[in-house]
Design a protein around this motif. Structure first.
Motif, mmCIF file in Angstrom:
data_model
loop_
_atom_site.group_PDB
_atom_site.id
_atom_site.type_symbol
_atom_site.label_atom_id
_atom_site.label_comp_id
_atom_site.label_asym_id
_atom_site.label_seq_id
_atom_site.Cartn_x
_atom_site.Cartn_y
_atom_site.Cartn_z
ATOM 1 N N LYS A 178 0.832 -1.208 0.000
ATOM 2 C CA LYS A 178 0.000 0.000 0.000
ATOM 3 C C LYS A 178 0.865 1.256 0.000
ATOM 4 N N GLY A 179 1.947 1.229 0.786
ATOM 5 C CA GLY A 179 2.820 2.385 0.821
ATOM 6 C C GLY A 179 3.488 2.646 -0.511
ATOM 7 N N ILE A 180 4.010 1.600 -1.156
ATOM 8 C CA ILE A 180 4.672 1.772 -2.452
ATOM 9 C C ILE A 180 3.660 2.188 -3.512
ATOM 10 N N ASN A 181 2.470 1.606 -3.463
ATOM 11 C CA ASN A 181 1.435 1.989 -4.424
ATOM 12 C C ASN A 181 1.085 3.465 -4.293
ATOM 13 N N HIS A 182 1.073 3.967 -3.071
ATOM 14 C CA HIS A 182 0.797 5.400 -2.890
ATOM 15 C C HIS A 182 1.865 6.251 -3.575
ATOM 16 N N LEU A 183 3.114 5.828 -3.494
ATOM 17 C CA LEU A 183 4.187 6.578 -4.158
ATOM 18 C C LEU A 183 3.991 6.576 -5.674
ATOM 19 N N HIS A 184 3.508 5.442 -6.210
ATOM 20 C CA HIS A 184 3.361 5.319 -7.659
ATOM 21 C C HIS A 184 2.103 6.013 -8.177
ATOM 22 N N GLN A 185 1.010 5.923 -7.413
ATOM 23 C CA GLN A 185 -0.279 6.351 -7.939
ATOM 24 C C GLN A 185 -0.662 7.783 -7.568
ATOM 25 N N SER A 186 -0.177 8.265 -6.433
ATOM 26 C CA SER A 186 -0.658 9.554 -5.922
ATOM 27 C C SER A 186 0.252 10.712 -6.258
ATOM 28 N N HIS A 187 1.254 10.507 -7.091
ATOM 29 C CA HIS A 187 2.183 11.577 -7.435
ATOM 30 C C HIS A 187 2.455 11.554 -8.936
ATOM 31 N N ARG A 188 2.522 12.713 -9.508
ATOM 32 C CA ARG A 188 2.837 12.861 -10.924
ATOM 33 C C ARG A 188 3.960 13.870 -11.090
ATOM 34 N N PRO A 189 5.141 13.435 -11.582
ATOM 35 C CA PRO A 189 5.462 12.057 -11.938
ATOM 36 C C PRO A 189 5.544 11.161 -10.700
ATOM 37 N N PRO A 190 5.399 9.865 -10.887
ATOM 38 C CA PRO A 190 5.411 8.976 -9.720
ATOM 39 C C PRO A 190 6.755 9.013 -9.010
ATOM 40 N N ILE A 191 6.709 8.821 -7.703
ATOM 41 C CA ILE A 191 7.935 8.711 -6.911
ATOM 42 C C ILE A 191 8.388 7.254 -6.941
ATOM 43 N N ILE A 192 9.558 7.020 -7.500
ATOM 44 C CA ILE A 192 10.120 5.669 -7.561
ATOM 45 C C ILE A 192 11.050 5.489 -6.368
ATOM 46 N N HIS A 193 10.899 4.381 -5.679
ATOM 47 C CA HIS A 193 11.669 4.167 -4.467
ATOM 48 C C HIS A 193 13.130 3.885 -4.768
ATOM 49 N N TYR A 194 13.390 2.990 -5.708
ATOM 50 C CA TYR A 194 14.722 2.573 -6.158
ATOM 51 C C TYR A 194 15.446 1.628 -5.203
ATOM 52 N N SER A 195 15.047 1.572 -3.931
ATOM 53 C CA SER A 195 15.830 0.779 -2.983
ATOM 54 C C SER A 195 14.921 0.053 -2.000
ATOM 55 N N ILE A 196 13.959 -0.699 -2.518
ATOM 56 C CA ILE A 196 13.064 -1.466 -1.659
ATOM 57 C C ILE A 196 13.785 -2.728 -1.205
ATOM 58 N N LYS A 197 13.909 -2.882 0.086
ATOM 59 C CA LYS A 197 14.522 -4.060 0.688
ATOM 60 C C LYS A 197 14.098 -4.094 2.156
ATOM 61 N N PRO A 198 14.263 -5.211 2.846
ATOM 62 C CA PRO A 198 13.758 -5.322 4.218
ATOM 63 C C PRO A 198 14.319 -4.279 5.177
ATOM 64 N N SER A 199 15.552 -3.821 4.961
ATOM 65 C CA SER A 199 16.103 -2.816 5.861
ATOM 66 C C SER A 199 15.414 -1.470 5.712
ATOM 67 N N ASN A 200 14.689 -1.259 4.621
ATOM 68 C CA ASN A 200 13.948 -0.009 4.411
ATOM 69 C C ASN A 200 12.462 -0.167 4.680
ATOM 70 N N ILE A 201 12.071 -1.274 5.289
ATOM 71 C CA ILE A 201 10.696 -1.484 5.747
ATOM 72 C C ILE A 201 10.748 -1.523 7.266
ATOM 73 N N LEU A 202 10.242 -0.490 7.908
ATOM 74 C CA LEU A 202 10.340 -0.339 9.349
ATOM 75 C C LEU A 202 9.029 -0.711 10.019
#
Length: 1021
Positions: free
Chosen positions: A844-868
């Protein structure tokens, strides 16, 4: 004992009481009725630690029955129970509504402000006459029961301040309840999903409060809320609702309170809001509304509270604002409003709070503000206001005055009357162009708690009257031209918690009286000319957390007693003249090299300078200089040698007290001392010239940049001001130390830092050489990221920027990272329910970055250490979009930047012909999903081979043994959920980007996996 057994005992007692042979019957006591039995049965499901319901005893019911019991109210005849008022009685347990069905006349049930827990049980539908149900301020969890919509007489339902989760059921509004409901409060829970469309059928609703949940989507205001024409209060604040607010709000002509703050609403503020004549409260803060403030709002003659802060409103501050004469609270801060502050604000005679901070306002502060006689809090910081502070403003009874980060000039203002002296509690005039001295009369501000005069041109000695501030907690005088000694009585009040005197020309020694500052937790005296030894009295500051003494002339050894300060988290003593050993305890065992460098001889393996002990050397004297005779016999003695040597010529005797080497050493010491004096004079001169250059550059920068740009080195905060204050983060750079380091990432090091009162923040120290070097670019990009607000995103609360140091400030996650919980934690392994919850929340959090912003915000570094994870194991995605801070963004930069994230990088990043887009995030998310299911890392290195997780899972799935790779540490798990999630992870990690789903599809698939019957007509995944 189970509830069933308790009911049997009650019924057995009742039967005994009704039997002809019982003593009660013989004595003529009335038999127990159904209502008595029902209340006793209901009481049996609750724990009553204070005996508030001890009188609810079936054996002592008496002829009056339960109507004589406390907290029970009956009808006029005394035969039927109408109301149960059980609020604030410390009751606990999981409530069961069994027994209440024996109260056919029950109209009101209140169990608010207790300690009830567990799911909300069914059974309320058996109370056909129930009109009021209040279960607020408990710890109830789980989903809302479906039968809540089957109460035909219910008028008031309050379930706020619990831990209820899941979507709001449509049945709540489509059943018989909706036809009678007047008051509905579901605030401060964990409800999610859209607002049900059936809500529009509750045509009699007067008060609707769904605030502080996780509701999302773009509500259709025209068809959902505007038909509720009887509404008087609407509160949807602090959710994740988005989209425009459609025109038509004027249909709510009875509306008095409107709260939409803390969402993602966009577009212009609807002009129809000014056609709701009864509005007295409007809060639209914390959204992304654009355009000008609607002119129709000037017609809201009853408006007393208006907050439009933290949006993107533009245009000039309208002069008609003075027409809203009923206003007591006006907050327009954190927007892009320009122009001058109109003189008409002086007509707001009843105004109590005014904030226009962090806009682009210019011109002088209008003198008419002094006509606002009721004004208690005035915040105008972060603008481009010029001129001096109006004298009349200081004669108001202000409690808070913030004029920081403007272009104000002149001397420090003082009130002519004593009113301000009695009322002022917080005074912030920092980052202006004020000059002159600190007048001694400021000591009359007896109630002052916060004083910030930093980043000005004040020049004087520190007045000893500063010690008279009996309530002062924060004193910030950084970056001025104060000189002389630090007054010894500065801490006579004992209340000072933060003392910052950096960047002045203070000299002399640190006074021993500093030990009287018993409440001090931050002491920063860096960049001065302080000399002498570090006083042992500092060891008396048991609450001290941060100590900055760098860039002074301190000498001697660091007192070993400082090692006993258990709360000390950060120390910097670099660039002094210190020698000898460091204290052996506390923070000194793990100090960073940068905190020790450039001293005369500190004994530490971290520094390159030779170790020098502070021990005086003895005076060396040549003993031969005192031997005045030869080695032979005296003149009267005989000799065995017959030959007689002629006597040597006698030299005059000159007594020499020092050897040649001693004289040379003394001469060398004199030469060195003379050199040090010359160098010190040159350094002092250079520092004066550097200060002049810095002031000149600062004024040039302030005149060439936007007026709202912060001064160099100033902490900038976003979001609601109540959650984090600038005063919490004084001297952001001083909060950094390896002692509180909690992780390292692709963009820098993360620290956990205390801001007092048991609160913490996370501070990411960015890798400065690779980050954009211009403050305007940095500010613009960070503000974009700070606007990304979602319950499953870790919000950026602010930043700190200098050309040499850039920090990002965010909330601290007490649950740590998913990386730690999966692979490093010794705690109980995550069960499947928690893992699925984390996977859905992250999606849900990543989808918000992609869908709710134009241009979309790309995370680039999704991994377990960046999921708090927070204390409830709710996931929040962090470090999103930090690649926007890179000066050059392309595939090669990203590939090299994230080479440490082996296994999470999408394969197309190595191909020059493909564009970096959202599908790269989907690939990384798929790897995290596989990691959650299997408990294995994406790449595992053995002695002879390398195991790639995605290949391993795909191979075992093709062989029909996919469940063999599931992490057995999580105990039992449902196959019908684990297998589809595993397949979803494999689809997300497809080598072909176009074959991967979008994150919106991922969220939908996960919701179907969890509740496959919710979405009709969709095949199970």
């Amino acid at each position: 004992m189970s509830t069933t057994m308790l009911l049997l005992l009650v019924l057995f007692s009742a039967a005994a009481a009704l039997s002809p042979s019982s003593p009660a019957s013989a004595a003529g006591i009335a038999p127990l009725d159904d209502e008595t039995l029902g209340l006793v049965a209901f009481k049996s499901s609750l724990a009553d630690p204070h005996g508030a319901l001890s009188a609810w005893d079936a054996a002592a019911a008496g002829a009056a029955g339960p109507c004589s019991w406390p907290h029970v109210q009956c009808d006029a005849s005394g035969s039927r129970v109408l109301r149960l008022s059980l609020g604030s009685l410390s009751l606990s347990g999981a409530p069961l509504f069994r027994g209440l069905d024996r109260l056919p006349s029950l109209e009101s049930l209140s169990l608010s402000d207790n300690n009830l827990s567990g799911p909300l049980p069914p059974g309320l539908s058996l109370l056909p006459r129930l009109r009021v149900l209040d279960l607020s301020k408990n710890s109830l969890s789980g989903r809302l029961p479906e039968d809540l919509g089957s109460l035909p007489s219910l008028r008031s339902l309050d379930l706020s301040h619990n831990a209820l989760s899941g979507p709001i059921p449509d049945s709540l509004f489509s059943g018989s309840t909706c036809s009678s409901l007047r008051f509905l409060a579901l605030a401060a829970n964990r409800l999610e999903g859209p607002i049900p469309s059936a809500l529009s059928q509750c045509s009699l609703l007067l008060n609707l409060n769904l605030s502080s949940n996780q509701l999302s989507g773009s509500p259709d205001f025209a068809n959902l809320l505007w038909p509720l024409s009887r509404l008087r209060a609407l509160d949807l604040s602090r959710n994740a609702l988005s989209g425009p607010v459609a025109e038509g709000v004027a249909m709510l002509h009875n509306l008095k309170r409107l709260h939409l703050g803390g969402n993602r609403f966009s577009g212009p503020i609807p002009a129809g809001i000014g056609l709701c004549p009864h509005l007295d409260t409007v809060d639209l803060s914390g959204n992304t509304f654009t355009g000008a403030i609607p002119y129709t709002m000037q017609w809201l003659s009853s408006l007393s509270f208006l907050s439009l802060s933290d949006n993107k409103l533009s245009g000039d501050l309208p002069a008609w604002i003075g027409n809203l004469t009923a206003l007591r609270h006006l907050d327009l801060s954190g927007n892009e409003l320009g122009g001058a502050i109109p003189e008409s604000v002086g007509r707001l005679k009843g105004l109590h709070y005014l904030s226009l901070a962090d806009n682009s306002l210019a011109g002088a502060i209008p003198a008419s503000l002094s006509d606002c006689a009721e004004l208690a809090e005035l915040r105008l910081g972060g603008n481009g206001l010029n001129g001096s502070v109006p004298q009349g403003l200081l004669d108001l009874g202000l409690e808070v005055l913030d004029l920081s980060s403007n272009r104000l000039v002149g001397t420090l203002p003082l009130p002519e009357s004593g009113k301000l002296s009695r009322t002022i509690q917080s005074l912030d005039l920092s980052s202006n162009g004020l000059s002159g001295v600190v007048p001694a009369e400021m000591a009359l501000f007896f109630n002052l708690r916060y004083l910030n005069l930093s980043w000005n041109g004040l020049r004087s000695q520190l007045p000893p009257e500063l010690g008279f501030f009996r309530n002062l907690s924060v004193l910030d005088l950084r970056r001025n031209e104060f000189f002389g000694r630090i007054p010894g009585d500065l801490c006579d009040s004992g209340s000072l918690a933060v003392l910052q005197l950096d960047g002045n020309s203070l000299s002399g020694s640190i006074p021993e009286e500093i030990g009287n500052c018993s409440s001090l937790y931050l002491l920063s005296l860096s960049h001065n000319a302080l000399s002498g030894e570090i006083p042992v009295a500092l060891s008396m500051l048991k609450k001290l957390e941060i100590l900055n003494l760098e860039f002074n002339r301190l000498s001697g050894e660091v007192p070993p007693q400082l090692g006993m300060l258990d709360n000390l988290l950060a120390v910097n003593i670099s660039h002094n003249r210190l020698v000898g050993r460091l204290p052996v305890g506390g923070i000194f065992r793990s100090l960073d090299r940068s905190a020790l460098e450039d001293n005369l001889g500190i004994c530490s393996p971290l520094v390159a300078e030779p170790c020098k002990m502070n021990v005086p050397k003895p005076l060396v004297i040549d003993p031969n200089e005192f031997n005045h005779h030869g080695s032979g016999s005296g003149s009267g003695g005989s000799s065995t040698d017959n030959s007689v040597d002629p006597p040597a010529p006698r030299r005059p005797m000159h007594r020499r007290f020092f050897s040649v080497s001693t004289i040379v050493a003394i001469a060398a010491a004199l030469v060195i001392a003379l050199g040090v004096m010359v160098v010190s004079l040159l350094n002092a001169s250079a520092r004066r010239r550097l200060g002049i250059m810095e002031n000149a550059l600062e004024s040039i920068c302030s005149s060439s940049t936007r007026s709202s740009s912060p001064a160099v080195g100033k902490t900038v905060l976003f979001g609601p001001k109540s959650s984090l204050r600038t005063g919490d983060l004084v001297s952001a750079e001083s909060l950094l130390s390896k002692a509180i380091e909690i992780g390292r990432g692709a963009f820098g090091t993360v620290y956990k830092s205390s801001i007092g009162e048991g609160r913490f923040v996370a501070i990411k120290k960015l890798l400065t050489p690779d980050i954009v070097q211009y403050h305007e670019d940095f500010d613009r990009e960070v503000r974009v990221l700070a606007k990304a607000r979602h319950p499953n995103l870790m919000p950026i609360r602010g930043y700190y920027w200098t050309p040499q140091l850039q920090l990002l400030i965010s909330e601290f996650a007490p649950g740590g990272s998913l990386q730690a919980r999966l692979h490093e934690s010794v705690d109980e392994p995550l069960p499947w329910s928690s893992r699925f919850k984390i996977a859905l929340a992250a999606a849900k959090g990543i989808n918000h970055l992609h869908q709710s912003h134009r241009p979309p915000i790309i995370h680039y570094s999704i991994k377990p250490s960046n999921i708090l994870l927070d204390e409830h194991c709710d996931a929040k995605v962090s470090d999103f979009g930090l690649a926007r801070l890179l000066p050059k963004l392309d595939k090669h930069v990203m590939s090299s930047r994230f080479q440490s994230a082996a296994g999470y990088v999408a394969p197309e990043l190595a191909c020059q012909s493909l564009r970096v887009n959202e599908k790269c995030d989907v690939y990384a998310y798929g790897m995290v999903v596989l990691e959650l299911v299997t408990g294995r890392r994406p790449v595992e290195y053995g002695e002879d081979d390398v195991a790639i997780l995605v290949d391993t899972v795909r191979g075992m799935l093709e062989q029909g043994s996919a469940l063999d790779c599931v992490d057995r540490r999580m105990g039992e798990f449902p196959d019908e959920e684990v297998l589809p999630v595993m397949k979803l992870g494999l689809v997300c990690t497809s080598q072909i980007p176009s074959s991967r789903p979008t994150m919106a599809e991922v969220v939908q698939i996960l919701q179907v996996i969890k509740t496959p019957t919710v979405v009709e007509g969709m095949e199970p995944f």
